[in-house]
Design a protein around this motif. Structure first.
Motif, PDB file in Angstrom:
ATOM      1  N   ARG A 140       0.832  -1.218   0.000  1.00  0.00           N
ATOM      2  CA  ARG A 140       0.000   0.000   0.000  1.00  0.00           C
ATOM      3  C   ARG A 140       0.859   1.257   0.000  1.00  0.00           C
ATOM      4  N   GLU A 141       1.944   1.241   0.801  1.00  0.00           N
ATOM      5  CA  GLU A 141       2.842   2.413   0.852  1.00  0.00           C
ATOM      6  C   GLU A 141       3.430   2.682  -0.525  1.00  0.00           C
ATOM      7  N   ASP A 148       5.011   1.324  -9.310  1.00  0.00           N
ATOM      8  CA  ASP A 148       4.260   0.289 -10.007  1.00  0.00           C
ATOM      9  C   ASP A 148       4.798  -1.082  -9.583  1.00  0.00           C
ATOM     10  N   THR A 149       4.028  -1.809  -8.783  1.00  0.00           N
ATOM     11  CA  THR A 149       4.490  -3.135  -8.344  1.00  0.00           C
ATOM     12  C   THR A 149       3.285  -4.031  -8.137  1.00  0.00           C
ATOM     13  N   ILE A 150       3.529  -5.303  -7.875  1.00  0.00           N
ATOM     14  CA  ILE A 150       2.420  -6.222  -7.600  1.00  0.00           C
ATOM     15  C   ILE A 150       2.657  -6.887  -6.247  1.00  0.00           C
ATOM     16  N   LYS A 151       1.544  -7.287  -5.609  1.00  0.00           N
ATOM     17  CA  LYS A 151       1.627  -7.822  -4.254  1.00  0.00           C
ATOM     18  C   LYS A 151       2.540  -9.046  -4.130  1.00  0.00           C
ATOM     19  N   PRO A 152       2.419 -10.038  -5.043  1.00  0.00           N
ATOM     20  CA  PRO A 152       3.277 -11.218  -4.877  1.00  0.00           C
ATOM     21  C   PRO A 152       4.761 -10.878  -4.898  1.00  0.00           C
ATOM     22  N   ARG A 153       5.111  -9.843  -5.649  1.00  0.00           N
ATOM     23  CA  ARG A 153       6.525  -9.459  -5.719  1.00  0.00           C
ATOM     24  C   ARG A 153       6.973  -8.848  -4.389  1.00  0.00           C
ATOM     25  N   VAL A 154       6.151  -7.980  -3.824  1.00  0.00           N
ATOM     26  CA  VAL A 154       6.491  -7.354  -2.536  1.00  0.00           C
ATOM     27  C   VAL A 154       6.624  -8.435  -1.468  1.00  0.00           C
TER      28      VAL A 154
END
Ligand code: DC
Length: 210
Positions: A140-141, A148-154
């Motif tokens: 979220r931050e 630009d990112t995706i949740k699985p990557r984080v």
């Protein structure tokens, strides 16, 4: 002059220890050191210059700590990589111990502040949260900052950093035996602050400020 409290706060990335450390420092009127910033500065400079992390850590300059890139996830990963090097940790130890030894007392946050830097600190907090909760917050931050990112990557990057920080031989992330454990998975920053403050006041420390 009576020595003020030393509050040592450790935990994995994204558990909320930085926010908690800043709020406690303000509340008690104490200087605060984000020790991760030192490792970030070494990691970032090593990546940018190709220099040796050990040499860079021996000659860190104040301007190295002002780079806005230090707050990025890339700098966090670079920090975690140089943080496994024993010589780097040894070179940064003295500065952190001197910071903690100020007569006012101090708040330090990181991975080994309660175990290695200040094993005698009267107040130790170990702040955790599930890796899913930490990754969700971080995601979220990043989105709020327009990254630009995706949740699985984080989530994958967070798990990788946890593993490296916990499994290294030199000062791995772990709770001091006398640390107060605070799991913030289901807490917001206000609730975490209230819980930490209640613990610190039970230890006999109170703010003397206005
Ligand atoms: O808290 P942070 O995300 O800024 O820390 C970045 C990295 O630095 C972390 O993944 C591990 C390392 N670190 C450390 O090894 N010891 C500390 N006291 C603080 C940070």
């Amino acid at each position: 002059m009576t020595k003020g409290p030393v509050i040592a706060i450790d935990g994995p990335a994204g558990a909320g220890k930085g926010t908690l450390a800043r709020r406690l420092a303000t509340h008690f009127g104490l200087p605060h050191l984000d020790t991760g910033l030192l490792y970030r500065a070494v990691g970032l400079k090593a990546e940018k210059t190709g220099g040796s992390p050990a040499e860079i850590s021996a000659g860190l300059e104040p301007s190295d700590l002002a780079d806005p890139e230090l707050r990025t996830d890339e700098a966090g990963q670079a920090a975690s990589k140089v943080a496994v090097i024993q010589q780097v940790r040894a070179n940064l130890l003295d500065f952190q111990r001197k910071f903690a030894a100020q007569a006012t007392g101090a708040v330090l946050d990181g991975r080994d502040t309660g175990t290695v830097i200040c094993p005698d600190a009267p107040v130790k907090l170990f702040v955790t949260a599930s890796v899913e909760a930490r990754a969700e917050r971080r995601y979220r931050e990043l989105r709020a900052k327009g990254v630009d990112t995706i949740k699985p990557r984080v989530l994958a990057e967070m798990a990788e950093r946890d593993r490296r920080d916990s499994e290294r031989a030199a000062a791995p992330l772990k709770a001091a035996p006398d640390a107060y454990h605070l799991d913030t998975s289901d807490m917001d920053a206000d609730a975490a602050f209230a819980a930490a403050l209640a613990f610190i006041e039970r230890k006999g420390f109170r703010s003397t400020g206005p």
